[in-house]
Motif scaffolding. Structure first.
Motif, PDB file in Angstrom:
ATOM      1  N   ARG A  35     -21.819  76.131 114.112  1.00  0.00           N
ATOM      2  CA  ARG A  35     -22.163  77.088 113.165  1.00  0.00           C
ATOM      3  C   ARG A  35     -21.113  76.382 111.349  1.00  0.00           C
ATOM      4  N   LEU A  36     -20.110  76.263 112.002  1.00  0.00           N
ATOM      5  CA  LEU A  36     -18.901  76.030 110.687  1.00  0.00           C
ATOM      6  C   LEU A  36     -19.008  74.360 110.595  1.00  0.00           C
ATOM      7  N   LYS A  37     -19.286  73.660 111.636  1.00  0.00           N
ATOM      8  CA  LYS A  37     -19.939  72.619 111.697  1.00  0.00           C
ATOM      9  C   LYS A  37     -21.299  72.075 110.577  1.00  0.00           C
ATOM     10  N   LYS A  38     -21.826  72.768 110.570  1.00  0.00           N
ATOM     11  CA  LYS A  38     -23.145  72.839 109.880  1.00  0.00           C
ATOM     12  C   LYS A  38     -22.804  73.530 108.240  1.00  0.00           C
ATOM     13  N   LEU A  39     -21.938  74.337 107.709  1.00  0.00           N
ATOM     14  CA  LEU A  39     -21.694  75.617 106.609  1.00  0.00           C
ATOM     15  C   LEU A  39     -20.523  74.644 106.387  1.00  0.00           C
ATOM     16  N   VAL A  40     -19.808  74.134 106.695  1.00  0.00           N
ATOM     17  CA  VAL A  40     -18.302  73.721 105.698  1.00  0.00           C
ATOM     18  C   VAL A  40     -18.088  72.074 105.505  1.00  0.00           C
ATOM     19  N   LYS A  41     -18.225  72.344 104.173  1.00  0.00           N
ATOM     20  CA  LYS A  41     -18.094  70.884 103.587  1.00  0.00           C
ATOM     21  C   LYS A  41     -16.682  70.018 102.748  1.00  0.00           C
ATOM     22  N   ASN A  42     -16.070  71.099 102.407  1.00  0.00           N
ATOM     23  CA  ASN A  42     -14.722  71.100 102.437  1.00  0.00           C
ATOM     24  C   ASN A  42     -13.876  70.284 103.179  1.00  0.00           C
ATOM     25  N   PRO A  43     -12.984  69.170 102.709  1.00  0.00           N
ATOM     26  CA  PRO A  43     -12.497  67.764 103.655  1.00  0.00           C
ATOM     27  C   PRO A  43     -11.228  68.404 104.448  1.00  0.00           C
ATOM     28  N   ASN A  44     -10.960  69.728 103.604  1.00  0.00           N
ATOM     29  CA  ASN A  44      -9.595  70.012 104.080  1.00  0.00           C
ATOM     30  C   ASN A  44      -9.170  70.909 105.121  1.00  0.00           C
TER      31      ASN A  44
END
Length: 157
Positions: A35-44
């Motif tokens: 789920r996080l792979k789809k939601l997180v857009k932060n390169p850090n």
């Protein structure tokens, strides 16, 4: 401890979802990671679905140079079904029910020596662990809520 407290001083974070999606509630960490792979857009932020072998991801974790590594796993700590806990993964909170072969405390010890990062385990109390069973509704719901909460915090770093 609040999620925001865990992440407040981190600039680079690795989230490691651990578990086996063919063993019922042991899928908790895997569900959160996917789920996080789809939601997180932060390169850090690096999100890894480690499955049953988190030790296979040490190279990626070290290369990312994180300040904080968060393990997410089903953990039998004697809590209520679906209860969440944040703990030191080197402690003796309980045993991860995942079938990964290397104990988490050994993995953390190695990663600490290579990264200098902080480490936290977010555990969820499982109930259904049979082979080829689906995760319980409670675990799926907790995983979704945790992923959404983490994503909001991680995207805002």
């Amino acid at each position: 401890m609040e999620l925001s407290d865990l992440l407040k001083n981190a600039e680079r974070v690795v989230i490691c979802g651990i578990g086996n999606d063919a063993r019922g509630d042991d899928a908790f960490g895997v569900i959160v990671a996917e789920r996080l792979k789809k939601l997180v857009k932060n390169p850090n932020v690096l999100v890894l679905n480690c499955g049953e072998v988190p030790e296979s991801y040490t190279g990626k974790i070290v290369e990312f140079k994180p300040d904080l590594v968060v393990f997410v796993d089903a953990v039998d700590f004697g809590g209520e079904h679906g209860e969440l806990v944040a703990a030191d993964p080197e402690g003796t909170l309980g045993d991860a029910v995942s079938t990964h072969s290397l104990p988490l405390r050994v993995l953390v010890g190695y990663l600490k020596s290579r990264t200098g990062a902080g480490f936290v385990l977010i555990g969820c109390q499982p109930k259904v662990l049979g082979l080829f069973q689906a995760p319980s509704e409670v675990i799926v719901e907790r995983a979704e809520v945790l992923a959404e909460s983490l994503a909001e915090l991680l995207n805002g770093m």
